[in-house]
Write a protein that holds these residues in place. Structure first.
Motif, PDB file in Angstrom:
ATOM      1  N   GLU A   1       3.121  10.966  22.778  1.00  0.00           N
ATOM      2  CA  GLU A   1       4.547  10.725  22.547  1.00  0.00           C
ATOM      3  C   GLU A   1       4.945  11.107  21.122  1.00  0.00           C
ATOM      4  O   GLU A   1       5.986  11.730  20.905  1.00  0.00           O
ATOM      5  CB  GLU A   1       4.875   9.255  22.808  1.00  0.00           C
TER       6      GLU A   1
ATOM      7  N   THR B   1      -1.478   7.872  25.148  1.00  0.00           N
ATOM      8  CA  THR B   1      -0.060   8.037  25.476  1.00  0.00           C
ATOM      9  C   THR B   1       0.790   8.006  24.213  1.00  0.00           C
ATOM     10  O   THR B   1       1.723   8.817  24.035  1.00  0.00           O
ATOM     11  CB  THR B   1       0.399   6.940  26.441  1.00  0.00           C
ATOM     12  N   ARG B   2       0.484   7.046  23.321  1.00  0.00           N
ATOM     13  CA  ARG B   2       1.228   6.944  22.072  1.00  0.00           C
ATOM     14  C   ARG B   2       1.052   8.204  21.217  1.00  0.00           C
ATOM     15  O   ARG B   2       2.014   8.701  20.626  1.00  0.00           O
ATOM     16  CB  ARG B   2       0.750   5.714  21.293  1.00  0.00           C
TER      17      ARG B   2
ATOM     18  N   ILE C   1      -5.919   4.499  27.187  1.00  0.00           N
ATOM     19  CA  ILE C   1      -4.804   5.267  27.760  1.00  0.00           C
ATOM     20  C   ILE C   1      -3.527   5.030  26.962  1.00  0.00           C
ATOM     21  O   ILE C   1      -2.741   5.958  26.709  1.00  0.00           O
ATOM     22  CB  ILE C   1      -4.614   4.886  29.234  1.00  0.00           C
ATOM     23  N   ASP C   2      -3.298   3.768  26.540  1.00  0.00           N
ATOM     24  CA  ASP C   2      -2.118   3.472  25.722  1.00  0.00           C
ATOM     25  C   ASP C   2      -2.146   4.248  24.417  1.00  0.00           C
ATOM     26  O   ASP C   2      -1.117   4.795  23.979  1.00  0.00           O
ATOM     27  CB  ASP C   2      -2.035   1.971  25.447  1.00  0.00           C
TER      28      ASP C   2
END
Length: 449
Positions: free
Chosen positions: A275, A271-272, A267-268
């Motif tokens: 972004e 997300t990155r 998920i990180d």
């Protein structure tokens, strides 16, 4: 008519040119008419004078010569001969009522309800008078003047037709360009033909073609971005789905904790990726909007970027900071957008922290050179092979280092922002830390304060 003059170059040109032709023809006709009238008066006066002088040579002194018959009388042109004693010895018309004592030379005399132009001359004891009705003279002079301005009245409409034809032919290429642009589909961005265009219009069409080219490149970049983003998002989303399935099938608490950790890491990463994609899209939108540049201090940008990256660096025990700046100046200034430059440097620091082993070091260098300004980021990581240094600036390209997978957008954002600020990006080996050095250079676009 006012709307047509404002909106149409052709109508405006025709209106002013035709009005100028009508005005010029009117003035010329008026001047010619007045000139012909004056010249006709001079000619008639000359003829009267010559007639009187010719009669002077053919009359006997003080001799009665009688007159002409009543049926032959003409009151438009009268000739009388008087003796110096006031005896009329000749008249071409009875009851002409001209004065007996006339002023020698030319004079205007009222008689028979009209005005006569009279020329009198004295010779051999006689006074000869030649008179002409001014109404007849003006009628004859007017007819002569009208015949003179006739060609002007005929040529003015012909000249207006010629002007209309010339203006229409001259603006035909402009109308052709308008039809070409009006007939285009929304996605047709091919250049408009500049062939046959006048010099005043060709620069406008050239700039229009440059605009079409920029829009076409923007559309192509957008399509490539969407295609690449769709491809790149498919892999992390698929990985997240598999990790959720692994979590659901976990037989015990330990396996479940491992699956949860992998899911959180996935998920990180997603997300990155999102972004950075949004940051790149936002930056390209600001480029298209044409934001105005301002004075930006790189030392302040470096301070803010380090504050953004310090948390990740401390988590991996990486020493990060400004290793060296130009100590001779209070600020190193470039023209640009402060938020975009902060994003550029933050992406460089994130990339350096990500690829630097724990306990490593990342240095920022800012220097004012004779040729411009240099901003560098050095790390103590493994560096990049020379064959990959050009490719890592492309979107979604990732190096083959397995320890720190990323989205492949960080350096692409750096390259895009550098291009916006007329700066160059170069990658090489760090002479001080042994890892990768990313150098941003501005050529002659800064000043020291």
């Amino acid at each position: 008519m006012t709307g047509a003059m404002t909106g149409s170059l052709r109508a405006r040109l025709l209106w002013f040119l035709l009005a100028a032709i009508v005005l010029a023809a009117g003035v010329q006709a008026l001047v010619a008419y007045r000139t012909v009238l004056n010249e006709a008066d001079e000619i008639f006066d000359y003829h009267m004078q010559q007639m009187a002088l010719s009669l002077r040579a053919g009359l006997p002194p003080s001799a009665a010569v009688g007159g002409i018959g009543a049926g032959e009388q003409n009151f438009e042109f009268v000739v009388q001969v008087w003796t110096t004693e006031g005896v009329r010895i000749f008249e071409s018309a009875e009851e002409a009522a001209l004065p007996q004592l006339a002023v020698l030379g030319f004079a205007d005399v009222r008689a028979r309800g009209t005005t006569y132009r009279v020329f009198s001359v004295q010779t051999h004891g006689l006074v000869i008078q030649v008179a002409q009705d001014l109404r007849v003279r003006k009628r004859m002079a007017g007819a002569l003047a009208l015949r003179t301005i006739g060609p002007i009245a005929l040529m003015a409409p012909l000249l207006m037709l010629v002007v209309w034809w010339v203006v229409s032919r001259s603006l035909a290429p402009v109308a052709r360009v308008r039809r070409q642009v009006a007939a285009r589909e929304a996605n047709e961005l091919s250049p408009v033909s500049e062939e046959g265009l006048p010099e005043e219009v060709r620069p406008l069409v050239h700039e229009l073609n440059l605009l079409f080219d920029r829009v076409r490149h923007a559309f192509e970049a957008q399509k490539h971005f969407v295609a690449d983003a769709a491809h790149e998002l498919r892999s992390p989303l698929t990985a997240l789905k598999l990790q959720v399935q692994s979590l659901q099938r976990a037989p015990d608490e330990a396996t479940r904790n491992i699956a949860i950790g992998r899911l959180a890491a996935g998920i990180d990463r997603a997300t990155r990726l999102v972004e950075q994609m949004l940051a790149l899209a936002r930056h390209e939108a600001s480029m298209a909007a044409g934001a105005k540049p301002e004075q930006v201090d790189l030392n302040e940008v470096a301070r803010l970027a380090v504050s953004d990256a310090i948390a990740n660096a401390q988590a991996r025990r990486i020493d990060i900071g400004v290793a060296h700046a130009d100590a001779n100046v209070a600020a190193v200034v470039v023209q640009g957008q402060p938020e975009a430059l902060r994003m550029m440097l933050r992406n460089l620091l994130d990339n350096a922290v990500k690829y630097t082993p724990e306990g490593g070091r990342v240095d920022i260098g800012i220097a004012q050179r004779d040729a411009g300004v240099e901003l560098s980021v050095d790390d103590s990581g493994p560096g990049l092979p020379e064959s990959e240094r050009g490719r890592v600036l492309d979107r979604f390209y990732r190096s083959g280092e397995p320890q720190a997978p990323g989205s492949g957008l960080g350096l692409a954002i750096v390259k895009s922002i550098a291009d916006l600020h007329d700066a160059t990006v170069s990658l090489g080996a760090s002479p001080s830390l042994g890892g990768l050095r990313v150098l941003i250079r501005w050529e002659d676009r800064t000043g020291k304060t």
